[in-house]
Design an enzyme around this catalytic site. Structure first.
Site, mmCIF file in Angstrom:
data_model
loop_
_atom_site.group_PDB
_atom_site.id
_atom_site.type_symbol
_atom_site.label_atom_id
_atom_site.label_comp_id
_atom_site.label_asym_id
_atom_site.label_seq_id
_atom_site.Cartn_x
_atom_site.Cartn_y
_atom_site.Cartn_z
ATOM 1 N N LYS A 1 -3.470 -7.960 2.059
ATOM 2 C CA LYS A 1 -2.303 -8.176 2.920
ATOM 3 C C LYS A 1 -2.536 -9.290 3.943
ATOM 4 O O LYS A 1 -1.592 -9.914 4.415
ATOM 5 C CB LYS A 1 -1.932 -6.894 3.667
ATOM 6 C CG LYS A 1 -1.341 -5.788 2.820
ATOM 7 C CD LYS A 1 0.109 -6.045 2.496
ATOM 8 C CE LYS A 1 0.875 -4.798 2.077
ATOM 9 N NZ LYS A 1 0.188 -3.900 1.169
ATOM 10 N N SER B 1 -7.242 -3.916 -4.606
ATOM 11 C CA SER B 1 -6.358 -4.441 -3.563
ATOM 12 C C SER B 1 -6.802 -4.142 -2.136
ATOM 13 O O SER B 1 -6.447 -4.873 -1.216
ATOM 14 C CB SER B 1 -4.941 -3.916 -3.780
ATOM 15 O OG SER B 1 -4.941 -2.499 -3.783
HETATM 16 C C1 LIG Z 1 0.387 -3.137 0.210
HETATM 17 C C2 LIG Z 1 -0.662 -2.701 -0.742
HETATM 18 C C3 LIG Z 1 -0.403 -2.593 -2.116
HETATM 19 C C4 LIG Z 1 0.960 -2.884 -2.717
HETATM 20 O O1 LIG Z 1 1.305 -4.247 -2.561
HETATM 21 P P1 LIG Z 1 2.784 -4.764 -2.792
HETATM 22 O O2 LIG Z 1 2.734 -6.212 -2.521
HETATM 23 O O3 LIG Z 1 3.684 -4.014 -1.861
HETATM 24 O O4 LIG Z 1 3.127 -4.440 -4.213
HETATM 25 C C5 LIG Z 1 -1.444 -2.236 -2.937
HETATM 26 N N1 LIG Z 1 -2.684 -1.956 -2.456
HETATM 27 C C6 LIG Z 1 -2.963 -2.044 -1.147
HETATM 28 C C7 LIG Z 1 -4.336 -1.723 -0.692
HETATM 29 C C8 LIG Z 1 -1.964 -2.420 -0.238
HETATM 30 O O5 LIG Z 1 -2.249 -2.498 1.066
#
Ligand SMILES: *Cc1c(COP(=O)(O)O)cnc(C)c1O
Length: 331
Positions: free
Chosen positions: A65, A316
């Site tokens: 993010k 992510s």
């Molecule tokens: C926000 C987030 C997501 C999802 O991302 P999007 O762009 O909303 O699809 C996935 N994993 C983590 C760790 C996040 O913070």
């Protein structure tokens, strides 16, 4: 860092292109980490191919993010910078906006539910943001945010449905494809679809043969339903341990990109996510949050054949309450 955008890139509100992802990569250079790409013989064996983990759990603030937030903030005008920014989030977007604002020397207000985890509130405050709380059962966070933004002239930074946010998120896949240009498959987790849409822009341009697969929690497959239906399907907030993907719908900007370019949308259960957390802890010695394990779980259980393929997986994020994490590992 020049505040003015180059003429080739999208203004807010218009769909982002690969040029925006490239522009974001330049703005992020030296500000975001170029996160490592990990290999694993056991993951290769499990998937029957060659696996490349892009470790955004090791990104600044603990998730990808930061890329979208920093890119969006770096593109604000001098007047907007001076007034500052506002975000409503109890999760990773809050910390990403707070740190980006600090690095770019802007005031930031983060609107959070008053029962948000103490650790998240503290981390957001520690980055220098002002945290405004609300009661999530009796108050409307969007109304509160709009009022504060108007009163103070703040620019609202949305978590996924914004061209500069999408472009920033796309730089993770851009880096992975620069390092591993011949990927056959790329698995990406999906909440509102900012990370997936940005990844698709990068893959379309750099590796058009690479099939990109979105992975959602099984309890909340609104994206899968949307791609199948050909329009955005909205669902009630899903119950899942993947708190980063508890969104109700894809965005107006993310959906058309996903619909046009995604190869498939698959799902993973909470139990599969917990297995993933244990795998990352035990084999790779890294802390991954439940949502961060979606890509691996989707690759293992989503029904897309990975045999003999070069498979990219975006991890992510890694922000998880330690007590909660310990329970996941022990279960
Ligand atoms: C926000 C987030 C997501 C999802 O991302 P999007 O762009 O909303 O699809 C996935 N994993 C983590 C760790 C996040 O913070």
């Amino acid at each position: 860092m020049p505040p003015s955008a180059s003429a080739a890139t999208a203004p807010a509100g218009t769909p982002p292109t690969f040029a925006d992802v490239q522009d974001a990569a330049q703005r992020l250079a030296g500000n975001a980490h170029r996160t490592p790409v990990l290999r694993s013989v056991s993951a290769d064996d499990m998937l029957g191919g060659r696996v490349y983990f892009k470790c955004e759990n090791l990104q600044r603030t603990g998730s990808f993010k930061f890329r979208g937030a920093y890119n969006a903030l770096s593109r604000l005008s001098d007047a907007q910078r001076k007034a500052g920014v506002l975000a409503f989030s109890a999760g990773n977007h809050a910390q990403a906006v707070a740190l980006s604002a600090r690095l770019l020397d802007m005031p930031a207000v983060i609107v959070m539910p008053e029962d948000a985890p103490v650790s998240k509130m503290a981390a957001t405050r520690a980055y220098g943001a002002q945290v405004v709380t609300y009661n999530r059962y009796t108050e409307d966070r969007e109304a509160i945010s709009r009022r504060i933004a108007q009163e103070r002239g703040l620019t609202l930074i949305p978590p996924f449905d914004h061209p500069h946010v999408i472009a920033g998120q796309g730089t993770a896949a851009l880096e992975l494809l620069q390092e591993v240009p011949d990927l056959d498959l790329l698995f990406v987790c999906v909440g509102g679809g900012g990370l997936l849409a940005g990844s698709l822009l990068a893959a379309q341009a750099l590796a058009p043969h690479c099939r990109v697969v979105g992975v959602e929690p099984a309890a909340g497959n609104d994206g899968q339903q949307s791609v199948r239906a050909g329009h955005i399907v909205r669902i009630p907030t899903p119950h899942t341990i993947a708190d980063g993907a508890q969104t109700q719908a894809l965005g107006e900007l993310t959906f058309p990109i996903i619909r046009a370019h995604v190869h498939d949308m698959v799902t993973a259960t909470d139990e599969q996510l917990m297995q993933g957390l244990r795998f990352f802890a035990e084999r790779k010695k890294i802390v991954v949050e439940p949502t961060g394990a979606l890509a691996l779980a989707g690759a293992l259980h989503g029904g897309v054949s990975t045999r003999g393929q070069r498979v990219g997986l975006i991890i992510s994020g890694g922000n998880v309450d330690l007590a909660r994490y310990a329970r996941f590992l022990a279960d």
